[in-house]
Design a protein around this motif. Sequence first.
Motif, short mmCIF file in Angstrom:
data_model
loop_
_atom_site.label_atom_id
_atom_site.label_comp_id
_atom_site.label_asym_id
_atom_site.label_seq_id
_atom_site.Cartn_x
_atom_site.Cartn_y
_atom_site.Cartn_z
N VAL A 82 -7.10 -6.70 -1.32
CA VAL A 82 -7.67 -6.03 -0.15
C VAL A 82 -9.12 -5.65 -0.47
O VAL A 82 -9.51 -5.57 -1.64
CB VAL A 82 -6.86 -4.77 0.21
CG1 VAL A 82 -5.53 -5.15 0.85
CG2 VAL A 82 -6.60 -3.90 -1.01
N ARG A 106 2.44 1.76 -3.44
CA ARG A 106 1.47 2.25 -4.43
C ARG A 106 1.26 3.76 -4.30
O ARG A 106 0.88 4.43 -5.28
CB ARG A 106 0.14 1.52 -4.27
CG ARG A 106 -0.86 1.86 -5.37
CD ARG A 106 -2.11 1.01 -5.34
NE ARG A 106 -2.87 1.15 -4.11
CZ ARG A 106 -4.16 0.87 -4.01
NH1 ARG A 106 -4.84 0.44 -5.06
NH2 ARG A 106 -4.78 1.00 -2.85
N GLN A 107 1.53 4.31 -3.10
CA GLN A 107 1.39 5.76 -2.89
C GLN A 107 2.58 6.54 -3.45
O GLN A 107 2.61 7.76 -3.38
CB GLN A 107 1.26 6.05 -1.39
CG GLN A 107 -0.05 5.58 -0.77
CD GLN A 107 -1.21 6.47 -1.14
OE1 GLN A 107 -1.13 7.69 -1.01
NE2 GLN A 107 -2.29 5.88 -1.62
N ARG A 139 -10.22 -4.43 5.85
CA ARG A 139 -9.52 -3.18 5.60
C ARG A 139 -8.43 -2.98 6.64
O ARG A 139 -7.35 -2.51 6.36
CB ARG A 139 -10.51 -2.02 5.63
CG ARG A 139 -9.91 -0.63 5.61
CD ARG A 139 -9.36 -0.25 4.26
NE ARG A 139 -8.97 1.17 4.21
CZ ARG A 139 -8.24 1.68 3.26
NH1 ARG A 139 -7.82 0.92 2.27
NH2 ARG A 139 -7.91 2.96 3.27
N ARG A 198 0.84 -1.21 0.00
CA ARG A 198 0.00 0.00 0.00
C ARG A 198 0.87 1.26 0.00
O ARG A 198 0.58 2.23 -0.71
CB ARG A 198 -0.92 0.00 1.22
CG ARG A 198 -2.12 -0.96 1.14
CD ARG A 198 -3.02 -0.74 2.33
NE ARG A 198 -4.22 -1.55 2.35
CZ ARG A 198 -5.35 -1.28 1.72
NH1 ARG A 198 -5.41 -0.20 0.93
NH2 ARG A 198 -6.42 -2.05 1.84
N VAL A 247 -2.95 5.07 4.00
CA VAL A 247 -3.23 3.80 3.33
C VAL A 247 -4.12 2.86 4.15
O VAL A 247 -4.82 2.01 3.59
CB VAL A 247 -1.91 3.06 2.96
CG1 VAL A 247 -1.12 3.88 1.95
CG2 VAL A 247 -1.05 2.78 4.18
N ILE A 248 -4.08 2.98 5.48
CA ILE A 248 -4.93 2.18 6.37
C ILE A 248 -5.31 3.09 7.54
O ILE A 248 -4.45 3.81 8.06
CB ILE A 248 -4.18 0.95 6.92
CG1 ILE A 248 -3.81 -0.01 5.79
CG2 ILE A 248 -5.03 0.19 7.95
CD1 ILE A 248 -2.98 -1.22 6.25
#
Length: 333
Positions: free
Chosen positions: A49, A22-23, A142, A19, A168-169
């Motif tokens: 996810v 990906r950012q 999540r 995650r 991201v989370i």
Amino acid sequence: MMRMIVVGAGPIGGIIGGRLARQGNDLTLVDIDEEHVRAIRENGLKVEVPDGPFTVSVPAVLPGEIKGKFDIGFIATRCNYTRDVVGALKPYLNDNAILVSLQNGINPPILEEVVGPDHAIGVCIRMRSRKPAPGHVMTAARGRLYIGHMHGKTTPQLKTVHALLDAVIPTEIMDNIRGKLWSKLTYTCIGLFGSMADESVRNICATDVNRRLCVDFFGEIVAVGRAAGVRFEPLTEYDPENFHPSRPFEKRLAAFNEAVGKWSTVDRKGPVSQLQRGVKTEIDQVVGFVVDNGTKLGVPTPVCRAVVNLIHEIEQGKRPLQLRNYTDLAAAA
């Protein structure tokens, strides 16, 4: 841009690292599984996810291939490797680097030995995940992260890591991460308690004897934590404080029955598969941690100590996975 390294690219490290990558963060994954590393290099990391699957191209290396210096190190290995991993990573950390534990157990004190208390961060993770194949990690949740320093203060370093993870989370800063980690420790300990037979904890605790044994086990963990000054935090599944030995046993048993009633009869909460493959578990750093602290604080832990000994015998191939182990546990405790 800060350089980040995630040591342990399995279910947790892979999902969080994937995650973050990906950012657009400058991030490198490290893992000892050569097939996993090769799959990520060749095809990217596949992350499944609930908010949508994705595949991200991210550098992946074996431990001996780490190069350069890093500003943030995320440790996502099993906690029985923490000290070795942190020691090996130290030469690759910049001055004022931050270390973040994404693990079971109480690891921030080990990180503090290398980077100091203001640069060591603990994370309590509530996200069930797995690695179904090399280069592939997944979770049905999540997830939510709770982060903090063991001293409870909010520092610029903590704010930096919070901003990265919360993007991201969902991530919450806590002034009592010690209590949250100890609360999760109780959950991890229950998983290990349930790993002496290839059965779910619910099935193992179907008998009155085993339920009462598990309640005593639970009580020892909470008693040691309380003696150490821990302020336990409630979990979704239960409140650990409900199991302190100062409460009447029948009330503790009722609380346990309520928690067990929510668990599936097919759910294995512990590292049974590791034991079946002959892989060493986290028993010494989880239940053994409780025993060691109980010894220091003068809190008896006979059930915890017996669980540690029985798991050791299973790891060494001297004892099979079987329900009979709980009869032996009752006798030993």
